[in-house]
Design a protein around this motif. Structure first.
Motif, short mmCIF file in Angstrom:
data_model
loop_
_atom_site.label_atom_id
_atom_site.label_comp_id
_atom_site.label_asym_id
_atom_site.label_seq_id
_atom_site.Cartn_x
_atom_site.Cartn_y
_atom_site.Cartn_z
N LEU A 1 -1.83 -2.09 -13.26
CA LEU A 1 -1.27 -2.02 -11.90
C LEU A 1 -1.17 -3.40 -11.29
CD1 LEU A 1 -0.27 -0.50 -9.40
CD2 LEU A 1 -2.68 -0.25 -8.72
N LEU A 2 -2.23 -4.19 -11.40
CA LEU A 2 -2.21 -5.55 -10.84
C LEU A 2 -1.11 -6.40 -11.48
CD1 LEU A 2 -6.05 -6.26 -10.59
CD2 LEU A 2 -4.46 -5.74 -8.72
N GLU B 1 -2.28 -4.76 -0.45
CA GLU B 1 -2.42 -6.22 -0.47
C GLU B 1 -1.11 -6.91 -0.82
OE1 GLU B 1 -5.58 -7.01 -3.25
OE2 GLU B 1 -7.08 -6.01 -2.01
N LYS B 2 -0.26 -6.22 -1.60
CA LYS B 2 1.03 -6.79 -2.02
C LYS B 2 2.21 -6.23 -1.22
CE LYS B 2 -0.52 -9.31 -5.45
NZ LYS B 2 -0.32 -10.73 -5.56
N HIS B 3 1.91 -5.47 -0.15
CA HIS B 3 2.93 -4.90 0.72
C HIS B 3 3.85 -3.93 -0.02
CE1 HIS B 3 1.47 -7.79 3.62
NE2 HIS B 3 1.69 -8.75 2.75
N VAL B 4 3.28 -3.19 -0.94
CA VAL B 4 4.02 -2.18 -1.69
C VAL B 4 3.42 -0.82 -1.35
CG1 VAL B 4 4.54 -1.31 -4.01
CG2 VAL B 4 4.57 -3.77 -3.57
N VAL B 5 4.28 0.15 -1.07
CA VAL B 5 3.82 1.50 -0.77
C VAL B 5 4.13 2.38 -1.98
CG1 VAL B 5 4.03 3.46 0.79
CG2 VAL B 5 4.29 1.13 1.68
N PRO B 6 3.11 2.72 -2.75
CA PRO B 6 3.36 3.52 -3.95
C PRO B 6 3.34 5.02 -3.67
CG PRO B 6 1.06 3.00 -3.86
CD PRO B 6 1.71 2.35 -2.65
N GLU B 7 3.89 5.75 -4.59
CA GLU B 7 3.71 7.20 -4.63
C GLU B 7 2.64 7.44 -5.68
OE1 GLU B 7 7.44 9.31 -5.29
OE2 GLU B 7 8.49 7.56 -4.48
#
Length: 163
Positions: free
Chosen positions: A24-25, A92-98
């Motif tokens: 993921l990282l 932290e990376k400004h990503v909104v996951p599902e």
């Protein structure tokens, strides 16, 4: 120009391992942008499949309903913890996951998810299993690479590289 505006569907197959978090990282640092659709897939065992692993199960051929409920709660708790960690890393990376938890074997769950979501790419962590273990249990990443309809990126953890 049309390809540049397309929202990519990026699947990350995650388990509770360090390798899953590392995948993921890596995705967040090297692949995913705020415009992409990031879907984190977790293949979770069913309570009955977890119970079958018990020596008691093979002796008695059934497990008490209370025991299955305990396994079920344990699986749910573990999944919530995994997704909380994933959400923290994505925020932290400004990503909104599902996030999607699907009951079943990881190989089937991930291959089905690639089709169901029309994925542009699947990212997995490598556990770096030795040949004997890989032969006995199979490799999820190897299976996905062989059966994928989209590119599959297998991310090795630094610790895995030492082997």
């Amino acid at each position: 120009m049309e390809k540049e505006n397309k929202i990519r569907v990026i699947l990350v197959g995650m388990d509770e391992s360090e390798e899953g978090i590392h995948a993921l990282l890596w995705t967040l640092c090297h692949l995913c942008t705020e415009k992409d659709r990031l879907i984190i897939i977790h293949a979770q065992p069913t309570a009955s499949s977890k119970a079958k692993g018990l020596a008691l199960y093979s002796l008695v051929s059934f497990v008490a309903l209370d025991t299955l409920k305990i396994f079920e709660e344990d699986i749910k708790r573990s999944t919530r913890k995994l997704f909380a960690t994933a959400m923290e890393k994505c925020t932290e990376k400004h990503v909104v996951p599902e996030t999607r938890a699907v009951n079943g074997d990881a190989k089937g769950v991930l291959c089905n998810a690639m089709k169901d979501y029309n994925a542009d790419v699947l990212v997995l962590g490598s556990h770096g299993n030795r040949p004997i273990k890989r032969l006995l249990f199979g490799s999820v990443s190897e299976h996905c690479v062989r059966h994928a309809h989209c590119p599959v990126i297998v991310v090795k953890n630094q610790k895995s590289r030492a082997h």
